[in-house]
Design a protein around this motif. Sequence first.
Motif, short mmCIF file in Angstrom:
data_model
loop_
_atom_site.label_atom_id
_atom_site.label_comp_id
_atom_site.label_asym_id
_atom_site.label_seq_id
_atom_site.Cartn_x
_atom_site.Cartn_y
_atom_site.Cartn_z
N GLU A 229 0.83 -1.20 0.00
CA GLU A 229 0.00 0.00 0.00
C GLU A 229 0.87 1.26 0.00
O GLU A 229 0.61 2.22 -0.71
CB GLU A 229 -0.93 0.00 1.21
CG GLU A 229 -1.95 1.14 1.21
CD GLU A 229 -2.84 1.10 -0.02
OE1 GLU A 229 -3.20 2.19 -0.52
OE2 GLU A 229 -3.19 0.00 -0.47
N LYS A 230 1.94 1.23 0.81
CA LYS A 230 2.87 2.36 0.84
C LYS A 230 3.58 2.50 -0.50
O LYS A 230 3.79 3.62 -1.00
CB LYS A 230 3.90 2.12 1.95
CG LYS A 230 4.99 3.20 2.05
CD LYS A 230 4.40 4.55 2.42
CE LYS A 230 5.47 5.54 2.87
NZ LYS A 230 6.53 5.74 1.88
N LEU A 231 3.94 1.38 -1.12
CA LEU A 231 4.61 1.42 -2.42
C LEU A 231 3.70 2.01 -3.50
O LEU A 231 4.16 2.72 -4.39
CB LEU A 231 5.06 0.02 -2.83
CG LEU A 231 6.25 -0.57 -2.06
CD1 LEU A 231 6.45 -2.03 -2.44
CD2 LEU A 231 7.52 0.23 -2.33
N ARG A 232 2.41 1.71 -3.41
CA ARG A 232 1.47 2.29 -4.39
C ARG A 232 1.45 3.81 -4.28
O ARG A 232 1.43 4.52 -5.29
CB ARG A 232 0.07 1.72 -4.16
CG ARG A 232 -0.09 0.28 -4.62
CD ARG A 232 -1.55 -0.17 -4.55
NE ARG A 232 -1.67 -1.56 -5.00
CZ ARG A 232 -1.63 -2.61 -4.18
NH1 ARG A 232 -1.48 -2.41 -2.88
NH2 ARG A 232 -1.74 -3.82 -4.65
N GLU A 233 1.46 4.31 -3.05
CA GLU A 233 1.48 5.77 -2.85
C GLU A 233 2.78 6.36 -3.39
O GLU A 233 2.77 7.41 -4.07
CB GLU A 233 1.34 6.08 -1.36
CG GLU A 233 0.02 5.62 -0.76
CD GLU A 233 -0.03 5.84 0.74
OE1 GLU A 233 0.96 6.40 1.29
OE2 GLU A 233 -1.04 5.47 1.37
N ASP A 234 3.90 5.70 -3.10
CA ASP A 234 5.19 6.20 -3.58
C ASP A 234 5.27 6.16 -5.10
O ASP A 234 5.83 7.07 -5.73
CB ASP A 234 6.34 5.37 -2.99
CG ASP A 234 6.51 5.59 -1.49
OD1 ASP A 234 5.94 6.59 -0.97
OD2 ASP A 234 7.18 4.78 -0.84
#
Length: 283
Positions: free
Chosen positions: A181-186
Amino acid sequence: CEGVHLYYSSPSDINYFGYLDSYGAQLHPLPSDPEGVVVDSLLAEGNPKNDKVLFIWSSCNPPTNVSLSKGRRDKILSVCKTHNIPVIDNCMLELYNLEKDGPNYLFRQGFSDGVVQIGAFPRGMAAGTWLSWIVAPKSVILRLEDIKEKRFRTIDILSQKILLHLLETGELQNYHDSVREKLREDTFSNNYLIQKYLGDIADWNRRASGWCFWLRFKKPINTKLLFESRQGISFNPGFFYDPLDTQHIMLNPPSLTKEQFEEGLKKLREEILYLFPEAFNKG
């Protein structure tokens, strides 16, 4: 073993590291497309022999960052099973795969006897949990030699106990989900920054991508000169992965902070403008 014919998707970090041919393997690049390695080209090489092995990255193949689609994974398994071609699947970047149908082979059911999977648990779960793993037929496991140093055997045992607990409680899967989920934001913000600084002179795959970006310049640029003249700019030129590639560069945001990544993109644009102003001319 020495003399084995190893087939792999090109471009690839196999050329960058050069670790497989040093063991005597004969390397054969295969073409790839947005879904991954074109496995039909493996058969076009002639009648499959017992000394053929297919090496793949199921997730985030460096440097293109392509993850095999479900259809392509099924096709690879079908072709290799029919022609008795073993598959070595590198799953090291599995955590960075953000595709909806992306494989998570550590928990996959129905393991194929013709596939050897290698990967690693993430460092971030707990101290000392940087452990590699391998899933393979029993006959393969029994033939493996222990090539790791044994000085930290007690720490390895502790790490295994920690990871066993994380697997049994489901915390490892929860961790994977939160990281993705954090990678999607990044990835969304990184796509924005690349578009801001290089969108007028380069194209790239804008799909969800947690590992790297494979940029293709719209107009010819001497990437060797660009690489040699870089000033504090972190990127890998395409010829690292394919000696004939003069059109691509690879960017790897996870190795940098957001501030460093944006500053690097700004410097990269300035350097290209200085060396190749014609790249910015429209038409």
